[in-house]
Design a protein around this motif. Structure first.
Motif, PDB file in Angstrom:
ATOM      1  N   SER A  41      -6.026  -1.068  -6.486  1.00 23.54           N
ATOM      2  CA  SER A  41      -5.576  -1.684  -5.228  1.00 23.54           C
ATOM      3  C   SER A  41      -4.221  -1.115  -4.848  1.00 23.54           C
ATOM      4  CB  SER A  41      -5.387  -3.188  -5.429  1.00 23.54           C
ATOM      5  OG  SER A  41      -6.599  -3.818  -5.666  1.00 23.54           O
ATOM      6  N   ALA A  42      -3.751  -1.539  -3.692  1.00 22.22           N
ATOM      7  CA  ALA A  42      -2.398  -1.180  -3.250  1.00 22.22           C
ATOM      8  C   ALA A  42      -1.385  -1.869  -4.160  1.00 22.22           C
ATOM      9  CB  ALA A  42      -2.211  -1.617  -1.813  1.00 22.22           C
ATOM     10  N   THR A  47      -0.034  -4.328   0.879  1.00 25.48           N
ATOM     11  CA  THR A  47      -0.952  -4.508   2.020  1.00 25.48           C
ATOM     12  C   THR A  47      -0.375  -5.522   3.009  1.00 25.48           C
ATOM     13  OG1 THR A  47      -2.775  -4.065   0.510  1.00 25.48           O
ATOM     14  CG2 THR A  47      -3.368  -4.958   2.655  1.00 25.48           C
ATOM     15  N   GLU A  74      -3.674   1.855  -0.836  1.00 23.33           N
ATOM     16  CA  GLU A  74      -4.428   2.243  -2.032  1.00 23.33           C
ATOM     17  C   GLU A  74      -4.209   3.720  -2.368  1.00 23.33           C
ATOM     18  OE1 GLU A  74      -5.335  -0.311  -0.286  1.00 23.33           O
ATOM     19  OE2 GLU A  74      -5.921  -1.742  -1.834  1.00 23.33           O
ATOM     20  N   PHE A 136     -11.144  -0.803  -1.655  1.00 27.58           N
ATOM     21  CA  PHE A 136     -10.966  -1.503  -0.376  1.00 27.58           C
ATOM     22  C   PHE A 136     -11.274  -0.643   0.848  1.00 27.58           C
ATOM     23  CE2 PHE A 136      -7.150  -2.826   2.501  1.00 27.58           C
ATOM     24  CZ  PHE A 136      -7.760  -3.938   3.047  1.00 27.58           C
ATOM     25  N   ARG A 150      -9.929  -8.346   2.954  1.00 29.08           N
ATOM     26  CA  ARG A 150      -8.895  -8.566   1.947  1.00 29.08           C
ATOM     27  C   ARG A 150      -9.535  -8.874   0.582  1.00 29.08           C
ATOM     28  NH1 ARG A 150      -3.627  -9.020   3.659  1.00 29.08           N
ATOM     29  NH2 ARG A 150      -3.310  -8.415   1.497  1.00 29.08           N
ATOM     30  N   GLY A 151      -8.989  -8.294  -0.441  1.00 32.53           N
ATOM     31  CA  GLY A 151      -9.543  -8.470  -1.784  1.00 32.53           C
ATOM     32  C   GLY A 151     -10.723  -7.540  -2.073  1.00 32.53           C
ATOM     33  N   GLY A 152     -10.987  -6.600  -1.136  1.00 30.31           N
ATOM     34  CA  GLY A 152     -12.211  -5.793  -1.217  1.00 30.31           C
ATOM     35  C   GLY A 152     -12.255  -4.723  -2.300  1.00 30.31           C
ATOM     36  N   SER A 153     -11.161  -4.502  -3.023  1.00 26.49           N
ATOM     37  CA  SER A 153     -11.222  -3.481  -4.087  1.00 26.49           C
ATOM     38  C   SER A 153     -12.212  -3.867  -5.189  1.00 26.49           C
ATOM     39  CB  SER A 153      -9.845  -3.273  -4.713  1.00 26.49           C
ATOM     40  OG  SER A 153      -8.960  -2.766  -3.766  1.00 26.49           O
TER      41      SER A 153
HETATM   42  N1  ASP Z   1      -5.117  -4.177  -1.087  1.00 25.06           N
HETATM   43  C1  ASP Z   1      -6.143  -4.994  -0.504  1.00 25.06           C
HETATM   44  C2  ASP Z   1      -5.655  -6.426  -0.305  1.00 25.06           C
HETATM   45  O1  ASP Z   1      -4.501  -6.715  -0.625  1.00 25.06           O
HETATM   46  C3  ASP Z   1      -7.428  -4.943  -1.286  1.00 25.06           C
HETATM   47  C4  ASP Z   1      -7.380  -5.533  -2.687  1.00 25.06           C
HETATM   48  O2  ASP Z   1      -6.305  -5.710  -3.246  1.00 25.06           O
HETATM   49  O3  ASP Z   1      -8.450  -5.781  -3.231  1.00 25.06           O
HETATM   50  O4  ASP Z   1      -6.389  -7.227   0.189  1.00 25.06           O
END
Ligand code: ASP
Ligand code: ADP
Ligand code: MG
Length: 414
Positions: A41-42, A47, A74, A136, A150-153
């Motif tokens: 992820s980032a 993000t 990312e 992501f 969001r959270g897609g990694s």
């Molecule tokens: N960087 C993205 C987010 O903060 C994806 C992730 O972290 O999964 O949503």
């Protein structure tokens, strides 16, 4: 030789020191002889910072440009982690989502993965490379960069695991596994040894941010063995699998919760066949996502309809309903903000009547007022005031004795 996909989330790569820690872990796994894809992820909250920059420029950024911007987070991590691996003598190479062959639908901001062309990845894996892939993100057929929500990694990791036929997907994060509820809010939360795909999917959809719901969907559909564990502490994590063999008879396995719920009531609607379809097609054509729906007939000719939405769609909801007031023939429109949804989840519920009763009794005993309810075979959700949210979770955690290890599991652990 085991083929493994590992994913490290934002907190786990939040600084150079943390990236070096991840590089050490990946190096150990590579030296142990595994074929590895590492999804990252980032860094930290970057993000959110990128979102902030866009909002400094405009209130309504173009969705395409937003994806272009967010995907850079990312890319910072993949290059830094790859440099750290190369420094350790590990043959690593970084790829963006598009370079990794991840093709998505053209819905910017929340794109679904359509297909993964895994040829490049499998060739490189077979050539002994460790592949570091940006989470992501993907690309559309016409080459535009998209993001997966969001959270897609997590979803990138599981989808890649399915595409390359990995033996398992390991999600490394800032907690040691999936807990009975969010351990940051509830001290008594207990780490679970295992959770079923269905239970985890409900928990994720109902607010347990530890896994992206689509990641669980992918894992279930492609039978990817999925594990959640800590990126810092060496401790056995949680397995997410088809059928849970430990603590088999647990009626409730976990509690999920989310705030920012708003209840909207359309009062004095005509009690007619076409009322419901009209109301909800107006909402859906205005892009309003509705969750719980309650219909209540209070005299022969009239009904009230209440439904819940997320706080951020309130403005749109009120605007489109007010505009359609004559068409819908309602009398009043009102709403209640600052609510939360607390949900108990467990596949043992199907065969155990009385679960909802226990939930309602426990909340009532603690003077927590329930404003809406919805159920499925494996969950019961209650909408309560946001101020009561954490207390409601604690009360239910106690009522269903979730802090206690079930006997069956105790026997296994000995
Ligand atoms: N960087 C993205 C987010 O903060 C994806 C992730 O972290 O999964 O949503
Ligand atoms: P990452 O950046 O590694 O993807 P996230 O912040 O997305 O990490 O997910 C981990 C967080 O999920 C934890 O810090 C925790 O607060 C939250 N969480 C919510 N529900 C649960 C749960 N049932 N078990 C474990 N963690 C949970
Ligand atoms: Mg996450």
């Amino acid at each position: 030789m085991a083929r493994i996909v590992q994913k490290y989330g934002g907190t786990s790569v939040g600084s150079v020191e943390k990236i070096e820690n991840v590089a050490d872990r990946v190096t150990r796994a590579a030296e142990a002889g595994s074929e590895l894809i590492v999804v990252v992820s980032a860094m930290g909250k970057s993000t959110d910072q990128l979102v902030g920059l866009a909002n400094d420029i405009t209130e309504h950024p173009s969705k395409r440009e937003m994806d272009m911007l967010l995907s850079t987070g990312e890319q910072v991590t993949i290059s830094l982690l790859t440099m750290a691996l190369l420094k350790r003598g590990v043959e690593a190479v970084s790829y963006t989502g598009g370079q990794a062959g991840i093709l998505t639908e053209a819905t910017h901001g929340n794109a679904r993965i359509k297909e993964i062309d895994s040829e490049r990845l499998t060739n490189q894996l077979e050539a002994g490379k460790v592949l570091v892939v940006a989470g992501f993100q993907g690309v559309t057929e016409d080459g535009s960069i998209t993001t997966l929500g969001r959270g897609g990694s997590d979803t990138t990791a599981v989808a890649l695991a399915a595409a390359v036929g990995a033996d398992r997907c390991e999600i490394y994060t800032d907690v040691t596994g999936v807990f009975t509820t969010d351990p940051r809010y509830v001290k008594k939360a207990r780490k679970l040894q295992a959770v079923s795909y269905d239970e985890m999917l409900e928990m994720a959809n109902l607010g347990a941010g530890v896994l992206h719901p689509r990641a669980v969907e992918f894992a279930k559909n492609y039978e990817v063995p999925l594990m959640v564990a800590s990126s810092m502490v060496e401790e056995t994590g949680t397995m997410i699998e088809e059928e849970v063999t430990v603590e088999k008879n647990l009626i409730v396995r976990g509690i999920a919760f989310e705030n920012d719920v708003t209840k909207v009531t359309v009062a004095g609607l005509p009690n007619r066949m076409d009322t419901l379809p009209k109301l909800f097609s107006i909402l859906s054509s205005n892009g309003v996502n509705v969750d719980i729906i309650i219909q209540n007939q209070y005299d022969e000719d009239h009904v009230n309809i209440s439904f819940s939405i997320t706080q951020c769609s309130l403005k749109e909801t009120v605007a489109c309903l007010e505009q359609a007031k004559n068409e819908l023939e309602f009398e009043h429109l009102y709403h209640e903000e600052d609510l939360a949804k607390v949900s108990i989840v467990g596949s043992g519920m199907i065969s155990n009547p009385g679960v909802a009763a226990t939930m309602f009794e426990a909340l009532a005993k603690n003077e927590i007022f329930i404003k809406m309810v919805s159920t499925s075979e494996i969950k019961v959700s209650a909408v309560v005031s946001e101020d009561d949210m954490v207390m409601a979770v604690e009360v239910l955690h106690d009522a269903f004795k979730l802090d206690e290890v079930h006997e069956e599991q105790a026997a296994q652990l000995v």
